[in-house]
Motif scaffolding. Structure first.
Motif, PDB file in Angstrom:
ATOM      1  N   ALA A 299       0.900  -1.358   0.178  1.00  0.00           N
ATOM      2  CA  ALA A 299       0.158  -0.216   0.194  1.00  0.00           C
ATOM      3  C   ALA A 299       0.859   1.269  -0.064  1.00  0.00           C
ATOM      4  N   GLY A 300       1.804   1.571   0.169  1.00  0.00           N
ATOM      5  CA  GLY A 300       3.169   2.274   0.068  1.00  0.00           C
ATOM      6  C   GLY A 300       2.908   3.330   1.719  1.00  0.00           C
ATOM      7  N   ARG A 301       2.990   2.070   2.536  1.00  0.00           N
ATOM      8  CA  ARG A 301       2.703   2.684   3.756  1.00  0.00           C
ATOM      9  C   ARG A 301       4.113   2.284   4.956  1.00  0.00           C
ATOM     10  N   LEU A 302       4.622   1.795   4.917  1.00  0.00           N
ATOM     11  CA  LEU A 302       5.682   0.745   4.909  1.00  0.00           C
ATOM     12  C   LEU A 302       6.465   2.038   6.026  1.00  0.00           C
ATOM     13  N   ARG A 303       6.170   2.204   7.205  1.00  0.00           N
ATOM     14  CA  ARG A 303       7.570   3.407   7.772  1.00  0.00           C
ATOM     15  C   ARG A 303       8.472   2.599   8.305  1.00  0.00           C
ATOM     16  N   ARG A 304       9.380   3.652   9.265  1.00  0.00           N
ATOM     17  CA  ARG A 304      11.319   3.337   9.191  1.00  0.00           C
ATOM     18  C   ARG A 304      10.896   4.017  10.996  1.00  0.00           C
ATOM     19  N   ASN A 305      11.364   3.342  11.574  1.00  0.00           N
ATOM     20  CA  ASN A 305      11.460   3.676  12.903  1.00  0.00           C
ATOM     21  C   ASN A 305      12.554   3.751  13.947  1.00  0.00           C
ATOM     22  N   SER A 306      12.406   3.978  15.133  1.00  0.00           N
ATOM     23  CA  SER A 306      13.876   3.355  15.687  1.00  0.00           C
ATOM     24  C   SER A 306      14.122   1.842  15.741  1.00  0.00           C
ATOM     25  N   LEU A 307      12.829   1.344  16.167  1.00  0.00           N
ATOM     26  CA  LEU A 307      12.443  -0.369  16.181  1.00  0.00           C
ATOM     27  C   LEU A 307      12.814  -0.691  14.900  1.00  0.00           C
ATOM     28  N   GLY A 308      12.918  -0.478  13.686  1.00  0.00           N
ATOM     29  CA  GLY A 308      12.641  -1.249  12.319  1.00  0.00           C
ATOM     30  C   GLY A 308      12.412  -0.267  11.636  1.00  0.00           C
ATOM     31  N   TYR A 309      11.616  -1.613  10.840  1.00  0.00           N
ATOM     32  CA  TYR A 309      10.457  -1.768   9.558  1.00  0.00           C
ATOM     33  C   TYR A 309       9.068  -1.961  10.584  1.00  0.00           C
ATOM     34  N   SER A 310       8.725  -0.543  10.033  1.00  0.00           N
ATOM     35  CA  SER A 310       7.130  -0.440  10.677  1.00  0.00           C
ATOM     36  C   SER A 310       5.431  -0.990  10.169  1.00  0.00           C
ATOM     37  N   ALA A 311       4.503  -1.722  10.515  1.00  0.00           N
ATOM     38  CA  ALA A 311       3.012  -0.677   9.503  1.00  0.00           C
ATOM     39  C   ALA A 311       2.639   0.189  10.813  1.00  0.00           C
ATOM     40  N   ASP A 312       3.157   0.292  11.735  1.00  0.00           N
ATOM     41  CA  ASP A 312       2.609   2.053  12.378  1.00  0.00           C
ATOM     42  C   ASP A 312       2.579   2.923  12.340  1.00  0.00           C
ATOM     43  N   THR A 313       1.630   4.084  11.692  1.00  0.00           N
ATOM     44  CA  THR A 313       1.186   5.091  11.237  1.00  0.00           C
ATOM     45  C   THR A 313       2.121   6.261  12.363  1.00  0.00           C
ATOM     46  N   CYS A 314       1.698   5.826  13.582  1.00  0.00           N
ATOM     47  CA  CYS A 314       1.835   6.857  14.908  1.00  0.00           C
ATOM     48  C   CYS A 314       3.188   7.615  14.406  1.00  0.00           C
TER      49      CYS A 314
END
Length: 444
Positions: A299-314
């Motif tokens: 869906a083009g909404r994969l995220r990258r945060n301090s925990l790694g790859y995430s589907a979390d959009t926060c």
């Protein structure tokens, strides 16, 4: 992949770009006051994510690069939990309203060293201090060697929805070489216990580049892992930086595979997992087609945060515990790394923030470009710049290494859209590094 390309672009000093700017750019000038201010200004209509760091293990794996200490006693863990609860109270009081939580992640260290009763009590405390959404995700990292049926039951009762098992390698020679000896039966038992208690979304962590690893042993590990059918796998390359982590000095350096061998191992594992029905996600993850990461990527909404790859959009991640990193609206914050310093701050009634970084407008643009490259292996630089009200030309012109990457056929560039060639996924980090405005000064 050609050896000259690998030698040119495989630099262990390159960041993993879970966040941008990276931790070396954090400053003590951004501390407790900034944290208090940013917490007080969190919007009431957006959910947040929580990360809780548990910095204890029964024994230290020699490859580990995370802040953790070994303990055989329960007292240090119990004392730490008391401090952690106090930090949660302090943070909750700084927020203007009861924060809405949609994602919780327990990392470490070994979070399952928390006893069953203590884990249930901690989750209950969190639910009293914050408002959890009905679909909140709660994830826990697990060491199968210390995981019990009682703990599996507690996790299920506490509402845990995902677990990550540290597998690394099934090769006994490799396990001895990195001080992490565990049997396939232990992994299988942990997986069965989780599933029996309703925790069906399970990740495996695997590694390549460890001492005495070969292509054959990596493929054997991947094949055994696939037979247990986890929802996703993270396949990390070991980064040997003994000057940074003392425990890595216990690893026999002459037994480590060279750059070419590491690339062959990574490619062989990827081939094994893809053949088994897993989809490649970003740099180092693989997921079944119905897993959250695969769905988010499609869906083009994969995220990258301090925990790694995430589907979390926060947009907001609040970190609790020693060394924990969080992101609030205005920037990044990190708690005191040493458990003793962290404890003293909290017990004195203060937040434990030790350093951070206030994001500039340019940081946000570059961070967005880097995140899309890490997630999609592609970034539409003009579109990203337009969304932030930025001129793309200076951003593209400042990425001097892009032209070199293009000439080496690592990337293709068309109308400002940068695409990483799939065959160079292994050296992906070299591409976002071209957009890192701080990196050159740090590497010298």
């Amino acid at each position: 992949m050609q050896t000259p390309i690998l030698e040119k672009y495989c630099d262990a000093r390159l960041p993993w770009y879970t966040i941008y700017p990276t931790v070396p750019e954090f400053s003590a000038s951004v501390g407790v006051k900034a944290c208090e201010n940013w917490l007080s200004r969190l919007p009431s209509n957006e959910s947040v994510s929580l990360y809780l760091h548990v910095p204890f293990c029964r024994s230290i794996c020699w490859y580990c690069g995370f802040p953790t200490t070994s303990t055989r006693r329960e007292a240090p863990v119990l004392n730490y939990l008391a401090v952690l609860r106090e930090e949660i109270r302090l943070v909750a009081e700084q927020a203007p309203q009861a924060l809405l939580v949609s994602d919780v992640h327990f990392g470490g260290g070994t979070p399952n060293l928390i006893g069953p009763a203590e884990f249930l009590a901690l989750m209950e405390f969190l639910r009293r201090r914050f408002a959890f959404t009905k679909t909140a995700t709660v994830a826990v990292e697990i060491d199968p060697r210390t995981f019990t049926m009682e703990m599996a039951e507690a996790l299920g009762n506490a509402g845990v929805t995902r677990a990550s098992l540290g597998v690394q390698s099934f090769d006994p020679v490799v396990q001895v070489a990195v001080n992490r000896v565990q049997t396939e039966a232990q992994i299988a038992a942990a997986l069965e216990n989780l599933r029996q208690h309703g925790i069906n979304r399970v990740n495996f962590d695997l590694m390549y580049g460890l001492p005495h690893q070969t292509v054959e042993s990596c493929v054997e590990t991947a094949s055994r892992a696939v037979a247990m059918r986890p929802d996703r796998l993270a396949v990390f390359g070991y980064a040997h930086i003994p000057s940074f982590k003392r425990n890595q000095r216990l690893i026999e350096q002459t037994a480590l595979p060279d750059t070419t061998a590491r690339a062959e191992q990574a490619a062989a594992v990827a081939e094994t997992l893809v053949a088994a029905g897993y989809r490649e996600i970003g740099l180092d993850h693989f997921a079944l087609p119905d897993d959250e990461l695969a769905v988010a990527q499609k869906a083009g909404r994969l995220r990258r945060n301090s925990l790694g790859y995430s589907a979390d959009t926060c947009k907001t991640l609040i970190g609790f515990g020693a060394s924990a990193i969080g992101r609030l609206g205005d920037g990044y914050l990190q708690n005191e790394v040493a458990t003793g310093s962290y404890t003293r701050q909290i017990r004195a009634g203060h937040l434990a923030t030790s350093k951070g970084h206030r994001l500039t407008d340019e940081d946000r643009v570059r961070g967005a470009v880097i995140e899309r490259l890490m997630c999609d292996l592609e970034a539409d630089v003009p579109a990203i710049c337009a969304a932030h009200g930025f001129d793309p030309i200076p951003i593209l012109d400042s990425a001097e290494r892009l032209a070199i990457l293009a000439s080496d056929e690592i990337v293709d560039i068309e109308k400002g859209i940068v695409r990483v060639r799939q065959e160079h996924r292994f050296i992906l980090r070299a591409v976002p590094a071209a957009f890192d405005a701080y990196l050159a000064a740090r590497l010298g």
